[in-house]
Design an enzyme around this catalytic site. Structure first.
Site, PDB file in Angstrom:
ATOM      1  N   CYS A 226       8.866   0.841  -5.862  1.00  0.00           N
ATOM      2  CA  CYS A 226       8.278  -0.349  -5.245  1.00  0.00           C
ATOM      3  C   CYS A 226       8.429  -1.578  -6.153  1.00  0.00           C
ATOM      4  CB  CYS A 226       6.828  -0.074  -4.862  1.00  0.00           C
ATOM      5  SG  CYS A 226       6.232  -1.131  -3.521  1.00  0.00           S
TER       6      CYS A 226
ATOM      7  N   HIS B  39       7.440   4.593  -1.425  1.00  0.00           N
ATOM      8  CA  HIS B  39       6.428   5.391  -2.125  1.00  0.00           C
ATOM      9  C   HIS B  39       6.676   6.885  -1.938  1.00  0.00           C
ATOM     10  CE1 HIS B  39       3.326   2.283  -3.252  1.00  0.00           C
ATOM     11  NE2 HIS B  39       4.104   1.590  -2.439  1.00  0.00           N
TER      12      HIS B  39
ATOM     13  N   GLU C  40       5.347   9.300  -3.510  1.00  0.00           N
ATOM     14  CA  GLU C  40       4.186  10.148  -3.786  1.00  0.00           C
ATOM     15  C   GLU C  40       3.488  10.596  -2.511  1.00  0.00           C
ATOM     16  OE1 GLU C  40       2.387   6.422  -2.784  1.00  0.00           O
ATOM     17  OE2 GLU C  40       4.039   6.843  -4.161  1.00  0.00           O
TER      18      GLU C  40
END
Length: 380
Positions: free
Chosen positions: A264, A354, A356
């Site tokens: 990001c 992202h 995660e």
């Protein structure tokens, strides 16, 4: 300015955009006033992770999903120490949450943390307006903060803009801390916190990585003081054009040839470190359903995004940089925005989204494994 009130749902509220468009509804969360950049998120789930993502600092988030709050708020899904959004906009708040992990209502949590919101407005019309006109400054006013429309519009137009905002140090940790490896420790990573989410070091810990999370003000010397096998640059808020210090630190890492991974904001920092420019998107990418192609494999992933800026790099050619050859590794299939970069002569790569997956799909989890592979290769 906020005031807590249990009768917020019955309190009139007004949302005022900087171009003069006005929506009227009811207060949701705290009563008072707030300002920020109006953006919309297309995620149908994961609102708690969205609210606590530091990348949303100084943004008023409009939820495109019409029904929000149905699973309440729990104590497990916080991605940071607090709610970071400046304001929250929903159409139809849940009257009663229903989930076995729920501890309190979303309305109560917003109220407790002083987050001013508005409900009962046509969020579809607001989203279409932002798609056509672009993200813009906005104010939400309720209770005693409500004045005549002209006065409210003037206050919105006086609020600071997101372009030119340097915000990462406002959300990052002020003291280093360590997230230990789960199981056998295999590697040490220095993670520069520009607005990191809690799940990110956890994903690395799951792979046997001991993560040393460092403040946004960390120097190159601070990074190498932990003797890292790899260096990570996190997500975060603000305009990457203002992030001269992280860019300088990243260049120091690239000069040493240490394996590097950025996500990001970290992708934008890598872009700047390589000599590319950045620019503000019209309305950005926010949500957990954005299609991205990994050009190194041809695979299309459904990914989680939260970015209003992007890297300006050529899509279809290899670029010469001060650190060797670089290319665009990932691209958004909706609008051809650069979603990833990789160096061909040094162990460094980044993505704009992202991996995660908090909240979001798990299609991009392999990127953490790719980071591990870089560190394994360097050690070998």
């Amino acid at each position: 300015m906020t005031t807590s009130t249990r009768g917020a749902a019955r309190t009139p509220a007004v949302l005022v955009l900087e171009d003069g468009r006005i929506f009227r509804g009811r207060a949701y969360g705290a009563v008072g006033e707030t300002f920020g950049e109006a953006v919309f998120s297309t995620g149908m789930t994961g609102y708690q992770e969205t609210l606590t993502d530091p990348s949303y600092h100084r943004q008023v988030v409009v939820m495109t999903a019409p029904h929000v709050g149905n699973t309440g708020v729990n104590d497990e899904d916080m991605e940071s120490r607090k709610i970071w959004v400046s304001g929250y906009v929903v159409r139809d708040p849940a009257r009663v949450p229903s989930n076995w992990r729920s501890r309190r209502t979303l309305d109560d949590e917003l109220d407790a943390q002083g987050v001013v919101g508005i409900s009962g407005i046509d969020t579809r019309a607001l989203t279409r307006h932002l798609r056509e006109r672009g993200a813009m400054r906005v104010g939400i006013f309720s209770g005693d903060a409500v004045q005549d429309d002209a006065a409210l519009l003037a206050r919105v137009q006086e609020a600071p803009q997101m372009k030119g905002a340097n915000l990462s140090a406002e959300v990052a940790t002020t003291e280093p801390y360590v997230v230990p490896a789960i199981g056998e420790k295999k590697f040490t990573v220095a993670a520069v916190d520009l607005g990191i989410k809690g799940m990110t070091p956890h994903r690395m810990a799951e792979r046997g990585i001991e993560v040393h999370v460092l403040p946004a003000t960390a120097t190159v010397e601070d990074v190498y003081a932990v003797n890292p096998d790899g260096v990570f640059f996190s997500n975060g808020p603000g305009d990457p054009a203002t992030a001269d210090h992280p860019v300088s630190v990243m260049r120091g890492v690239l000069e040493r040839g240490t394996p590097l991974f950025g996500i990001c904001f970290g992708n934008q920092i890598l872009g700047r470190a390589l000599g590319f420019g950045t620019f503000k998107l019209k309305y950005g990418h926010r949500g957990i359903n954005q299609p991205v192609q990994d050009r190194t494999t041809g695979k299309v992933e459904v990914t989680a995004h939260n970015h209003g800026f992007a890297v300006d790099a050529p899509l279809d050619q290899v670029s010469e940089t001060p650190f060797g050859r670089a290319e665009v590794s990932h691209v958004c299939l909706n609008d051809n925005v650069v979603e990833g970069l990789q160096l061909l002569d040094r162990p460094a790569f980044s993505v704009q989204y992202h991996p995660e997956a908090a909240a979001g799909p798990h299609d991009a989890a392999y990127l953490f494994d790719r980071f591990v592979s870089l560190m394994e290769g360097q050690r070998a």
